[in-house]
Design a protein around this motif. Structure first.
Motif, PDB file in Angstrom:
ATOM      1  N   GLU A  24       7.065 -18.780  -7.963  1.00  0.00           N
ATOM      2  CA  GLU A  24       6.477 -20.104  -7.770  1.00  0.00           C
ATOM      3  C   GLU A  24       5.462 -20.360  -8.869  1.00  0.00           C
ATOM      4  OE1 GLU A  24       3.378 -18.447  -4.352  1.00  0.00           O
ATOM      5  OE2 GLU A  24       4.836 -19.960  -3.811  1.00  0.00           O
ATOM      6  N   SER A  25       5.347 -21.606  -9.219  1.00  0.00           N
ATOM      7  CA  SER A  25       4.356 -21.993 -10.225  1.00  0.00           C
ATOM      8  C   SER A  25       2.969 -21.983  -9.580  1.00  0.00           C
ATOM      9  CB  SER A  25       4.668 -23.394 -10.750  1.00  0.00           C
ATOM     10  OG  SER A  25       4.446 -24.354  -9.735  1.00  0.00           O
ATOM     11  N   VAL A  26       1.955 -22.159 -10.400  1.00  0.00           N
ATOM     12  CA  VAL A  26       0.579 -22.236  -9.893  1.00  0.00           C
ATOM     13  C   VAL A  26       0.466 -23.395  -8.903  1.00  0.00           C
ATOM     14  CG1 VAL A  26      -1.818 -22.651 -10.555  1.00  0.00           C
ATOM     15  CG2 VAL A  26      -0.393 -21.136 -11.928  1.00  0.00           C
ATOM     16  N   ARG A  29       2.289 -22.548  -5.652  1.00  0.00           N
ATOM     17  CA  ARG A  29       1.470 -21.596  -4.892  1.00  0.00           C
ATOM     18  C   ARG A  29       0.310 -22.322  -4.215  1.00  0.00           C
ATOM     19  NH1 ARG A  29      -2.977 -17.718  -6.078  1.00  0.00           N
ATOM     20  NH2 ARG A  29      -2.698 -16.019  -4.597  1.00  0.00           N
ATOM     21  N   ALA A  30      -0.328 -23.228  -4.928  1.00  0.00           N
ATOM     22  CA  ALA A  30      -1.436 -24.002  -4.345  1.00  0.00           C
ATOM     23  C   ALA A  30      -0.934 -24.836  -3.171  1.00  0.00           C
ATOM     24  CB  ALA A  30      -2.079 -24.892  -5.406  1.00  0.00           C
ATOM     25  N   ASP A  31       0.230 -25.458  -3.306  1.00  0.00           N
ATOM     26  CA  ASP A  31       0.803 -26.240  -2.200  1.00  0.00           C
ATOM     27  C   ASP A  31       1.071 -25.357  -0.986  1.00  0.00           C
ATOM     28  OD1 ASP A  31       0.733 -28.581  -3.672  1.00  0.00           O
ATOM     29  OD2 ASP A  31       2.835 -28.449  -4.295  1.00  0.00           O
ATOM     30  N   ARG A  32       1.668 -24.183  -1.218  1.00  0.00           N
ATOM     31  CA  ARG A  32       1.963 -23.262  -0.113  1.00  0.00           C
ATOM     32  C   ARG A  32       0.674 -22.793   0.561  1.00  0.00           C
ATOM     33  NH1 ARG A  32       1.568 -18.005   0.011  1.00  0.00           N
ATOM     34  NH2 ARG A  32       1.647 -17.760  -2.245  1.00  0.00           N
ATOM     35  N   ARG A  33      -0.295 -22.388  -0.253  1.00  0.00           N
ATOM     36  CA  ARG A  33      -1.563 -21.909   0.304  1.00  0.00           C
ATOM     37  C   ARG A  33      -2.303 -23.015   1.044  1.00  0.00           C
ATOM     38  NH1 ARG A  33      -5.353 -19.368  -3.483  1.00  0.00           N
ATOM     39  NH2 ARG A  33      -6.305 -18.630  -1.570  1.00  0.00           N
ATOM     40  N   GLN A 107      -7.997 -25.221  -7.396  1.00  0.00           N
ATOM     41  CA  GLN A 107      -9.443 -25.109  -7.166  1.00  0.00           C
ATOM     42  C   GLN A 107      -9.813 -25.661  -5.785  1.00  0.00           C
ATOM     43  OE1 GLN A 107      -7.955 -26.435  -9.834  1.00  0.00           O
ATOM     44  NE2 GLN A 107      -8.730 -25.402 -11.652  1.00  0.00           N
ATOM     45  N   THR A 108      -9.143 -26.720  -5.377  1.00  0.00           N
ATOM     46  CA  THR A 108      -9.389 -27.298  -4.051  1.00  0.00           C
ATOM     47  C   THR A 108      -9.063 -26.286  -2.961  1.00  0.00           C
ATOM     48  OG1 THR A 108      -8.891 -29.515  -4.868  1.00  0.00           O
ATOM     49  CG2 THR A 108      -8.753 -29.185  -2.489  1.00  0.00           C
ATOM     50  N   VAL A 109      -7.929 -25.605  -3.121  1.00  0.00           N
ATOM     51  CA  VAL A 109      -7.530 -24.597  -2.141  1.00  0.00           C
ATOM     52  C   VAL A 109      -8.561 -23.464  -2.095  1.00  0.00           C
ATOM     53  CG1 VAL A 109      -5.787 -22.859  -1.562  1.00  0.00           C
ATOM     54  CG2 VAL A 109      -5.076 -25.151  -2.270  1.00  0.00           C
ATOM     55  N   ALA A 110      -9.043 -23.044  -3.258  1.00  0.00           N
ATOM     56  CA  ALA A 110     -10.038 -21.967  -3.295  1.00  0.00           C
ATOM     57  C   ALA A 110     -11.326 -22.390  -2.577  1.00  0.00           C
ATOM     58  CB  ALA A 110     -10.335 -21.577  -4.747  1.00  0.00           C
ATOM     59  N   TRP A 111     -11.798 -23.605  -2.846  1.00  0.00           N
ATOM     60  CA  TRP A 111     -13.018 -24.080  -2.174  1.00  0.00           C
ATOM     61  C   TRP A 111     -12.786 -24.260  -0.678  1.00  0.00           C
ATOM     62  CZ3 TRP A 111     -17.826 -23.794  -3.378  1.00  0.00           C
ATOM     63  CH2 TRP A 111     -18.190 -23.695  -4.717  1.00  0.00           C
ATOM     64  N   ALA A 112     -11.636 -24.808  -0.315  1.00  0.00           N
ATOM     65  CA  ALA A 112     -11.328 -25.006   1.104  1.00  0.00           C
ATOM     66  C   ALA A 112     -11.259 -23.670   1.833  1.00  0.00           C
ATOM     67  CB  ALA A 112     -10.021 -25.772   1.258  1.00  0.00           C
ATOM     68  N   ALA A 113     -10.718 -22.651   1.172  1.00  0.00           N
ATOM     69  CA  ALA A 113     -10.655 -21.317   1.786  1.00  0.00           C
ATOM     70  C   ALA A 113     -12.058 -20.759   2.009  1.00  0.00           C
ATOM     71  CB  ALA A 113      -9.831 -20.381   0.907  1.00  0.00           C
ATOM     72  N   ARG A 114     -12.941 -20.958   1.055  1.00  0.00           N
ATOM     73  CA  ARG A 114     -14.332 -20.493   1.207  1.00  0.00           C
ATOM     74  C   ARG A 114     -15.028 -21.219   2.353  1.00  0.00           C
ATOM     75  NH1 ARG A 114     -14.411 -21.385  -4.725  1.00  0.00           N
ATOM     76  NH2 ARG A 114     -13.875 -19.382  -5.647  1.00  0.00           N
ATOM     77  N   LEU A 115     -14.835 -22.529   2.411  1.00  0.00           N
ATOM     78  CA  LEU A 115     -15.449 -23.311   3.487  1.00  0.00           C
ATOM     79  C   LEU A 115     -14.895 -22.895   4.849  1.00  0.00           C
ATOM     80  CD1 LEU A 115     -15.405 -26.748   1.667  1.00  0.00           C
ATOM     81  CD2 LEU A 115     -17.459 -25.497   2.390  1.00  0.00           C
ATOM     82  N   THR A 116     -13.608 -22.595   4.904  1.00  0.00           N
ATOM     83  CA  THR A 116     -12.992 -22.161   6.158  1.00  0.00           C
ATOM     84  C   THR A 116     -13.551 -20.810   6.597  1.00  0.00           C
ATOM     85  OG1 THR A 116     -10.982 -23.402   5.654  1.00  0.00           O
ATOM     86  CG2 THR A 116     -10.803 -21.654   7.312  1.00  0.00           C
TER      87      THR A 116
END
Length: 174
Positions: A24-26, A29-33, A107-116
């Motif tokens: 999967e592309s970056v 992967r972001a969509d899946r995550r 980057q949105t997924v990374a921040w959302a994961a931290r907030l979660t």
């Protein structure tokens, strides 16, 4: 520098290493995550919203005026924790909505994961505080501390220790 082959064609080697067996592309992967994260957040959001809803009604019950100052303080702390937890667990949605279409989904997924994860830690504090309040009112006595400590230990094992152990045990290091 680019590499050939079907997986990650045209991507630098470092980006290819992040795929770890998935083709999967970056962006894929972001969509899946993002989809996985939303499912996780839905579960936690529902729980904290129900808990906060119940907590907000407590102040309007006939028993509330009979609570002592310590129990009232625990109640206020619990309500504030519930509100802050709700904010943390809803924040991935507003974060995504505000930055959508800007080309920063990874980057949105990374921040959302931290907030979660922050929301999950706050949820632990909220549930602990609510449990302390309810058990103080229902049981009283020194057994409350032991019961609350036991439940908190169980949450720590289930929510953090076991996943941390599995991550350490089953993550391949190269």
């Amino acid at each position: 520098m680019t590499t050939g082959g079907a997986q990650g064609e045209g991507e630098p080697p470092r980006a290819q290493e992040r795929h770890l067996g998935r083709h999967e592309s970056v962006e894929e992967r972001a969509d899946r995550r993002w989809g996985e994260l939303l499912q996780e957040v839905r579960v936690a959001q529902t729980g904290v919203q129900v808990l906060l809803g119940f907590l907000l009604t407590v102040a309007f019950t006939p028993r509330f005026p009979t609570l002592g100052p310590v129990d009232r303080t625990i109640y206020v702390v619990t309500v504030v924790l519930g509100a802050v937890t709700t904010g943390a667990l809803i924040s991935p949605v507003s974060f995504h909505r505000i930055v959508a279409g800007r080309g920063i989904k990874p980057q949105t997924v990374a921040w959302a994961a931290r907030l979660t994860l922050t929301g999950v830690v706050l949820l632990l504090a909220t549930v602990t505080s609510a449990l302390l309040l309810v058990l103080r009112v229902a049981m009283g006595g020194s057994a409350v501390a032991w019961v609350v400590s036991g439940v908190v230990a169980w949450f720590l094992v289930c929510w953090f220790a076991l996943p941390g152990w599995a991550r350490h045990r089953y993550t391949t290091r190269k």
